[in-house]
Design a protein around this motif. Structure first.
Motif, mmCIF file in Angstrom:
data_model
loop_
_atom_site.group_PDB
_atom_site.id
_atom_site.type_symbol
_atom_site.label_atom_id
_atom_site.label_comp_id
_atom_site.label_asym_id
_atom_site.label_seq_id
_atom_site.Cartn_x
_atom_site.Cartn_y
_atom_site.Cartn_z
ATOM 1 N N ARG A 24 26.964 -26.837 -14.846
ATOM 2 C CA ARG A 24 25.788 -26.271 -15.512
ATOM 3 C C ARG A 24 25.934 -24.763 -15.701
ATOM 4 N NH1 ARG A 24 22.871 -30.261 -12.489
ATOM 5 N NH2 ARG A 24 22.274 -28.778 -10.877
ATOM 6 N N GLN A 25 26.525 -24.081 -14.698
ATOM 7 C CA GLN A 25 26.724 -22.625 -14.831
ATOM 8 C C GLN A 25 27.776 -22.308 -15.884
ATOM 9 O OE1 GLN A 25 26.349 -19.744 -12.118
ATOM 10 N NE2 GLN A 25 25.177 -20.832 -10.568
ATOM 11 N N ARG B 64 26.083 -22.546 -19.207
ATOM 12 C CA ARG B 64 25.265 -21.368 -19.457
ATOM 13 C C ARG B 64 26.120 -20.210 -19.969
ATOM 14 N NH1 ARG B 64 22.359 -21.233 -14.162
ATOM 15 N NH2 ARG B 64 21.990 -23.459 -14.484
ATOM 16 N N ARG C 168 26.990 -20.881 -23.728
ATOM 17 C CA ARG C 168 25.849 -21.363 -24.539
ATOM 18 C C ARG C 168 25.977 -22.840 -24.880
ATOM 19 N NH1 ARG C 168 24.418 -16.097 -28.111
ATOM 20 N NH2 ARG C 168 24.883 -14.621 -26.472
ATOM 21 N N ASP C 169 26.262 -23.602 -23.856
ATOM 22 C CA ASP C 169 26.238 -25.062 -23.969
ATOM 23 C C ASP C 169 27.345 -25.664 -24.825
ATOM 24 O OD1 ASP C 169 24.961 -26.994 -22.689
ATOM 25 O OD2 ASP C 169 23.320 -27.239 -24.119
#
Ligand code: ZN
Length: 271
Positions: A160-161, A164, A167-168
Motif C-alpha cells: 500500500r505504501q 502511494r 500514485r497507484d
C-alpha cells in the motif's frame, strides 16, 4: 519477471533472477554456503545481530557484494524488530547498517526505495523474505515477515505504501518470496493458530494446517493470500519454495538449530 535460478561463484551459492537483472533490477536470496563464519554461524552468516564475530560478517558481506558487483558502502539495513513499520529509504540514508548493527534503520521491518545503486537487505532464519518490484515505476521493497509481521500484515502494508509513492500505478508489480519455514515444519500452539484463523477468515486451508492435534502455519502462503487480496495476481508472484527447516544444509533455521544460528539474506537493488 523471470525465474530464480541457483548460481555458484567462489563457493557462494545464491538464487538470482537473471532476466530481471538484464532489465536493471537485482533480486537475490543467499544460502548459508560460501562464507567464513564458524560453528553454528557456518558459513555465510550475514547478520551482526546474532553473536557472530563482526569482522567475519563484514568479510562475508564484502565477498557477497563483490560477487554481485554491488557497492557495500551503500548497503542499507533495518533493525528488524518483528514490527510492521515501513520505511522509505532516501539517498541520505544509504549505508545505514552496512558495517554495524547500531547504524541500521531502527524499529523497521520493511524498506522501500526508488534510488539507484542503493541495495536494501534483510536477514532471515525461518522468517519470510518478501521482495516487491515495479520495473516501470523503478521502485523496490524488501520485507521481513515472521509470524508477528505476518499477523500485522506487514507485506500488504508495504504494498500500500508503494502504491502511494507511485500514485497507484503498480500494474507490473512482481513479488518474490525467499526461503522460510513452511507448513511442513512451523508448528505453533493452538491459541496462536486460532488467532490466525480468526484474523484471516478468507485465507485458504493451505495457510493453516492441522495434523492430529498439532497445528502448523505456512507464512509464505498467508502472505501470498494477503497480497492476492490486495490485487496482486498469482502469475506475478514467484517463490523459491524451500523450507528452511527441511533444508538446514542449505539454509540457517532458528527452529531447526534450536539455538542461535546465522542469517541468510534477501537483497534487492535498482541497478
Ligand atoms: Zn519443512
Amino acid at each position: 519477471m523471470g525465474q530464480l535460478t541457483l548460481r555458484t561463484r567462489d563457493g557462494v551459492r545464491y538464487f538470482l533472477d537473471r532476466k530481471l537483472k538484464e532489465e536493471g533490477f537485482l533480486v537475490v536470496f543467499t544460502t548459508r554456503l560460501g562464507g567464513i563464519s564458524q560453528g553454528s554461524y557456518a558459513t555465510l552468516n550475514l547478520s551482526f545481530k546474532v553473536g557472530d564475530e563482526e569482522e567475519r560478517v563484514i568479510r562475508n558481506r564484502s565477498k557477497l557484494f563483490d560477487i554481485l558487483n554491488l557497492p557495500l558502502q551503500q548497503l542499507t539495513c533495518a533493525e528488524q524488530v518483528h514490527g510492521d513499520r515501513v520505511f522509505l529509504v532516501t539517498k541520505e540514508l544509504a549505508g545505514r547498517g552496512a558495517f554495524s548493527q547500531e547504524s541500521s534503520i531502527s524499529g523497521t521491518d520493511a524498506m522501500i526505495t526508488r534510488e539507484t545503486n542503493l541495495p536494501l537487505a534483510m536477514f532471515y532464519a525461518d522468517c519470510l523474505p518478501v521482495i516487491l518490484i515495479s520495473s516501470s515505476q523503478r521502485i523496490v521493497a524488501i520485507v521481513h515477515a515472521g509470524w508477528k509481521g505476518t499477523y500485522a500484515e506487514v507485506s500488504a502494508k508495504t504494498l500500500r505504501q508503494m502504491r502511494r509513492q507511485v500514485r497507484d500505478n503498480l500494474e507490473d508489480l512482481a513479488v518474490y518470496f525467499g526461503p522460510s519455514i513452511r507448513g511442513c515444519c512451523y508448528q505453533v500452539d493452538g491459541e496462536l493458530f486460532g488467532q490466525f484463523r480468526k484474523k484471516f477468515p478468507l485465507h485458504s486451508r493451505s495457510c493453516f494446517l492441522e495434523r492430529g492435534s498439532s497445528y502448523f502455519l505456512d507464512l509464505e502462503q498467508i502472505n501470498r493470500e494477503s497480497l492476492k487480496i490486495q490485487g496482486v495476481e498469482k502469475t506475478r508472484m514467484a517463490s523459491l519454495g524451500y523450507c528452511t527447516a527441511c533444508h538446514n544444509d542449505l539454509y540457517f533455521s532458528f527452529r531447526k538449530s534450536r539455538r542461535e544460528t546465522g542469517r541468510q539474506a534477501g537483497v534487492v537493488c535498482i541497478l
